[in-house]
Design a protein around this motif. Sequence first.
Motif, mmCIF file in Angstrom:
data_model
loop_
_atom_site.group_PDB
_atom_site.id
_atom_site.type_symbol
_atom_site.label_atom_id
_atom_site.label_comp_id
_atom_site.label_asym_id
_atom_site.label_seq_id
_atom_site.Cartn_x
_atom_site.Cartn_y
_atom_site.Cartn_z
ATOM 1 N N ASP A 25 0.833 -1.203 0.000
ATOM 2 C CA ASP A 25 0.000 0.000 0.000
ATOM 3 C C ASP A 25 0.872 1.260 0.000
ATOM 4 O O ASP A 25 0.614 2.209 -0.737
ATOM 5 N N LEU A 36 -8.088 5.374 -4.510
ATOM 6 C CA LEU A 36 -9.279 4.732 -5.075
ATOM 7 C C LEU A 36 -8.899 3.645 -6.075
ATOM 8 O O LEU A 36 -9.556 2.605 -6.135
ATOM 9 N N GLU A 39 -7.979 0.547 -4.243
ATOM 10 C CA GLU A 39 -9.176 -0.187 -3.809
ATOM 11 C C GLU A 39 -9.849 -0.903 -4.975
ATOM 12 O O GLU A 39 -10.328 -2.026 -4.827
ATOM 13 N N ARG A 42 -7.976 -4.034 -5.524
ATOM 14 C CA ARG A 42 -8.293 -5.013 -4.478
ATOM 15 C C ARG A 42 -9.661 -5.656 -4.713
ATOM 16 O O ARG A 42 -9.826 -6.864 -4.555
ATOM 17 N N VAL A 43 -10.625 -4.833 -5.085
ATOM 18 C CA VAL A 43 -11.967 -5.369 -5.337
ATOM 19 C C VAL A 43 -11.945 -6.291 -6.547
ATOM 20 O O VAL A 43 -12.498 -7.396 -6.508
ATOM 21 N N CYS A 54 -13.249 -10.306 1.419
ATOM 22 C CA CYS A 54 -12.465 -9.184 0.911
ATOM 23 C C CYS A 54 -13.286 -8.272 0.001
ATOM 24 O O CYS A 54 -13.080 -7.062 -0.012
ATOM 25 N N HIS A 58 -13.341 -4.410 0.971
ATOM 26 C CA HIS A 58 -12.742 -3.421 0.079
ATOM 27 C C HIS A 58 -13.782 -2.620 -0.695
ATOM 28 O O HIS A 58 -13.502 -1.482 -1.088
ATOM 29 N N THR A 59 -14.966 -3.165 -0.886
ATOM 30 C CA THR A 59 -16.050 -2.357 -1.457
ATOM 31 C C THR A 59 -16.427 -1.258 -0.476
ATOM 32 O O THR A 59 -16.582 -0.091 -0.856
ATOM 33 N N ASP A 61 -14.467 -0.029 1.846
ATOM 34 C CA ASP A 61 -13.336 0.901 1.887
ATOM 35 C C ASP A 61 -13.381 1.851 0.695
ATOM 36 O O ASP A 61 -13.141 3.058 0.836
ATOM 37 N N ALA A 62 -13.672 1.318 -0.488
ATOM 38 C CA ALA A 62 -13.735 2.152 -1.689
ATOM 39 C C ALA A 62 -14.841 3.196 -1.564
ATOM 40 O O ALA A 62 -14.640 4.371 -1.899
ATOM 41 N N LYS A 65 -13.886 5.979 0.677
ATOM 42 C CA LYS A 65 -12.893 6.876 0.078
ATOM 43 C C LYS A 65 -13.471 7.702 -1.060
ATOM 44 O O LYS A 65 -12.760 8.476 -1.688
ATOM 45 N N GLU A 67 -15.490 6.352 -3.788
ATOM 46 C CA GLU A 67 -15.789 5.649 -5.038
ATOM 47 C C GLU A 67 -17.292 5.648 -5.264
ATOM 48 O O GLU A 67 -18.077 5.647 -4.318
#
Length: 145
Positions: A25, A36, A39, A42-43, A54, A58-59, A61-62, A65, A67
């Motif tokens: 990261d 973004l 992320e 990652r997604v 995950c 990560h969705t 998290d996105a 941030k 998204e």
Amino acid sequence: MSTVNLGKQHPATYKNLGALDAQADTSAREAGLDPLLAELVRVRVSQLNGCAFCLRMHTRDALAKGESTDRLAVLAAWWESQYFTAQERAALALAEQVTELTVPERRTWDDGSLTDEQVSAVSWLAIVMNAWNRVAISSHYRVAP
């Protein structure tokens, strides 16, 4: 045999994988990649690998941030949409190439020959070896006589 929690069986190995993730990261940020985009990668990798845990993490998290739900909705078919920049498209294509290595047919291994600790150890070895394989393949390490 029950499911083995790899992190509990070998917490030091799990912690080291977390440190590797943190360094990746940091490297992404230092390389100038938008958080973004990290992320999205990652997604997408989680979609390819079918990892619900995950994907959810990560969705979220996105979204946190900034998204958009539209972009997340079409991420599985990113190449068909006009939602993604050239850099995002290149990063997503690279992430797919690194992730989609051909694997042999699944075989049954759970015949009681391995203890939970051994299952965890072999799983961690495979996880780490996959990481090294992906580094070597993506980096085009020479394999010459």
